[in-house]
Motif scaffolding. Sequence first.
Motif, PDB file in Angstrom:
ATOM      1  N   SER A 130      46.650  30.948  41.910  1.00 24.78           N
ATOM      2  CA  SER A 130      45.577  31.895  42.211  1.00 24.78           C
ATOM      3  C   SER A 130      45.676  32.394  43.648  1.00 24.78           C
ATOM      4  O   SER A 130      45.444  33.580  43.926  1.00 24.78           O
ATOM      5  CB  SER A 130      44.220  31.229  41.975  1.00 24.78           C
ATOM      6  N   SER A 203      36.042  38.801  47.490  1.00 21.55           N
ATOM      7  CA  SER A 203      36.277  38.166  46.190  1.00 21.55           C
ATOM      8  C   SER A 203      37.392  37.130  46.279  1.00 21.55           C
ATOM      9  O   SER A 203      37.273  36.029  45.717  1.00 21.55           O
ATOM     10  CB  SER A 203      36.641  39.251  45.167  1.00 21.55           C
ATOM     11  N   ASN A 204      38.447  37.484  46.999  1.00 22.30           N
ATOM     12  CA  ASN A 204      39.548  36.523  47.150  1.00 22.30           C
ATOM     13  C   ASN A 204      39.085  35.264  47.883  1.00 22.30           C
ATOM     14  O   ASN A 204      39.453  34.148  47.515  1.00 22.30           O
ATOM     15  CB  ASN A 204      40.705  37.180  47.919  1.00 22.30           C
ATOM     16  N   GLN A 207      37.049  33.163  45.478  1.00 20.87           N
ATOM     17  CA  GLN A 207      37.911  32.492  44.498  1.00 20.87           C
ATOM     18  C   GLN A 207      38.645  31.312  45.126  1.00 20.87           C
ATOM     19  O   GLN A 207      38.754  30.241  44.520  1.00 20.87           O
ATOM     20  CB  GLN A 207      38.907  33.501  43.925  1.00 20.87           C
ATOM     21  N   GLN A 210      36.094  28.499  45.663  1.00 21.46           N
ATOM     22  CA  GLN A 210      35.740  27.834  44.410  1.00 21.46           C
ATOM     23  C   GLN A 210      36.883  26.953  43.910  1.00 21.46           C
ATOM     24  O   GLN A 210      36.663  25.836  43.438  1.00 21.46           O
ATOM     25  CB  GLN A 210      35.389  28.886  43.358  1.00 21.46           C
TER      26      GLN A 210
END
Length: 417
Positions: A130, A203-204, A207, A210
């Motif tokens: 990711s 957003s990156n 992510q 998380q």
Amino acid sequence: MDRVIKKKKWTAKKLLTIGGVAALVLLLVASYYFTSGKSRLNVDTERITISEIKKGPFQVSIPVNGTVLPIKSIYLDAQEGGRVEEKYVEDGAIMKAGDPILRLSNTDLQLSMVSQETNVYNLLTQMQISRNAAQQNTVTKLNQMADVNSAYKEAERIYNLNKHLYEQKAIGLQEFKKAENDYNYQVERKKLTERILTQDSVSNAQQVAQAKQSYEGSENMLNVMRKKVGDLIVRAPVDGQLTSLDAEIGENKNKGGRLGQIDVLSGFKVRVDVDEHYLSRVYTGLMGDFSFADSTYKLKITKVYSALANGRFQVDMQFVGAIPKGIRRGQTLQIRLALSDETQAILLPRGGFFQQTGGNWIFKVSEDGKTAYKVDIQLGGQNPDFYEVLQGLKVGDKVVTSSYETYGTMQELVLKK
């Protein structure tokens, strides 16, 4: 020739009659003596105990028995259930903190740890994928931003040039408007691209955070599993002596089951049983003493267990000052537990008389020492050696303190040597 015979003055019959009368009189006198007034009993002074009343220091105390225990005992319980595979030491061994005692095996727990390790490694791989994808996406967006900036600058240059030419009447309005529209389009395009790039960065970051949080949670779980597997090796928590080890190779132990205990050998305490009658009078701080090897040692109550069992409760006492050399765990001590401060009092030595009189009366020896008669008394506190006299006796009086079991209802004792 007749001879005159003199009549005897004391004939045998007369003597017998006089003797009989005298015996009857003595019997009547004796009968009156022993059946009227005070009942008397002859006692041998060598078979009784005569004690003198004295004044001296007095402290209310009771005799109790105590058992010597280690100053602290730490129980060893199975943190995880399993089968006993190996014993490293035997009961009674001296241990250092961290020394292994025994090893358990638990296949389910070990499989769970392997599964958790696999899960953590998968999460780590996924997180890296990711992260790489996010980085690649960011690079793409940055390239797009570079193209947009280039187009914007070119549109801005042409717009400014055409505007100047239009003002100079060098070009027509239609050509100027086309340059202006291209410029406005590139301005809006640049704003939109900048907004998309900002949102993409946020957003990156979310992510990545998380994924990192998920990974850390799984890693913490793995550490917990590793600790649980590590707990299959039971180790000594502190320095001390291993006692009461209850485990045999091949035996299954449940989680939380008692395996043994470690006794800390840095000191001792004494666990004492006390009659429930004294529960309200016993509290922390009370002192006691006992004799050991011709010396007297002091103890102090540090904890009272108020729970009753078989009419008794327990207290813990610790040594005050020196600890007897040679004392051992499990040894029984006879302790005198003080329930009051030391005062001056009239003292009556303890004896068997109390069982028959309840301390309400006693035989007091007369001044000539030939008899002892009943006197009413009132007693206060007591200790293993003396009763405290409140009324009925004074210093210097002598009393019979041995058992009165054979005296019945006698009111007076005739003392014979």
